[in-house]
Structure formats: C-alpha cells, structure tokens
Design a protein around this motif. Sequence first.
Motif, PDB file in Angstrom:
ATOM      1  N   MET A   1       0.857  -1.179   0.000  1.00 23.97           N
ATOM      2  CA  MET A   1       0.000   0.000   0.000  1.00 23.97           C
ATOM      3  C   MET A   1       0.893   1.227   0.000  1.00 23.97           C
ATOM      4  SD  MET A   1      -3.187   0.693   2.480  1.00 23.97           S
ATOM      5  CE  MET A   1      -4.529   1.658   1.850  1.00 23.97           C
ATOM      6  N   GLY A   2       0.507   2.203  -0.817  1.00 24.09           N
ATOM      7  CA  GLY A   2       1.277   3.436  -0.892  1.00 24.09           C
ATOM      8  C   GLY A   2       0.809   4.439   0.147  1.00 24.09           C
ATOM      9  N   PRO A   3       1.542   5.533   0.259  1.00 23.52           N
ATOM     10  CA  PRO A   3       1.157   6.590   1.188  1.00 23.52           C
ATOM     11  C   PRO A   3      -0.237   7.137   0.841  1.00 23.52           C
ATOM     12  CG  PRO A   3       3.360   6.979   0.307  1.00 23.52           C
ATOM     13  CD  PRO A   3       2.768   5.846  -0.472  1.00 23.52           C
ATOM     14  N   ILE A   4      -0.961   7.516   1.868  1.00 24.48           N
ATOM     15  CA  ILE A   4      -2.306   8.066   1.706  1.00 24.48           C
ATOM     16  C   ILE A   4      -2.235   9.566   1.944  1.00 24.48           C
ATOM     17  CG2 ILE A   4      -4.706   7.977   2.491  1.00 24.48           C
ATOM     18  CD1 ILE A   4      -3.669   5.292   1.358  1.00 24.48           C
ATOM     19  N   ASP A   5      -2.768  10.333   1.028  1.00 25.52           N
ATOM     20  CA  ASP A   5      -2.796  11.792   1.133  1.00 25.52           C
ATOM     21  C   ASP A   5      -4.236  12.279   1.054  1.00 25.52           C
ATOM     22  OD1 ASP A   5      -0.012  12.350   1.282  1.00 25.52           O
ATOM     23  OD2 ASP A   5       0.174  12.172  -0.890  1.00 25.52           O
TER      24      ASP A   5
END
Length: 146
Positions: free
Chosen positions: A8-12
């Motif tokens: 999972m990638g960073p959440i912005d």
Amino acid sequence: MSDDFVEMGPIDYLVVEFPGNRMTGEGFPILVDLVDRGLIRILDLMFVRKEEDGSVVGLEIADLTGDGTLDLATFEGASSGLLGQDDIDEAGTALEPGSSAGILVYENLWAAPFATALRRGGAQLVASGRIPVPAVLAALDATDAG
C-alpha cells in the motif's frame, strides 16, 4: 489487518476550495487519467458547501451534476468510509462562506512498492509534508537572482 507488509502506498488528502461555488470541471479529466494510469487510487471523494450562515453541509456527488455541465458519475461511490462528519466540519473551517470544496483522499499507488520495501526492512515514516508551489518558485527565483 494482520499483514504489516501489505502493498500500500502513502495516503494523502486534499481540500480544494471553489470560491463562490464555481467549479469548472477542468481538473476532473486529469484526476480520472491519474486513476486510469494506476498512479493513484481514490479512497474518498466528497464535496461540501459552506453556507452564508457558516453551516457546512456535505453534498453527494450526484447532486453536483444537476446543471449538466460536469460529468461526475465516474466518481460516484468513491467512499471508503475514512471521511466522517468531523472531517467535513474541519474542512468547513478553512472555507469562506458561500464557497464549496472537494475533499479527496487518495493512495499514491506509484509509491506502494517502495513504501512496502521500506516497511519490510523495518523503516518507519517519521515525518511527511508538502512544500507549496509558490514557496518553491520563490526559492528558485531567489537562487537565480543570487
């Protein structure tokens, strides 16, 4: 979630104000393109309006298409449940009365393999932030002038 290393990638998140409730829709095809190219995944997309009396109301995406000028059907159902009433209220504090805003929560899919590799190696994110574009341009101008 039992697997600490799920990819999972960073959440912005972004809150974008539309003064006077003026939305041109110019950014929506670009947002769709980012999703289609697998660069981001939209977790939540919600619109809010701040009334002249200061009250803040959430708007369903379908409510925004009433005039026929914006086709937002693509984003219908973009709701992970991460956004709650407290988030709507918080976004409303940043808005001017008579304006609306889009609240977008998205995963940076392009960064998922990198972020997962770091987590597997024991790394932890301890700080994150954004540098506003005007600040970058001012710093570059100052460097050029120096």
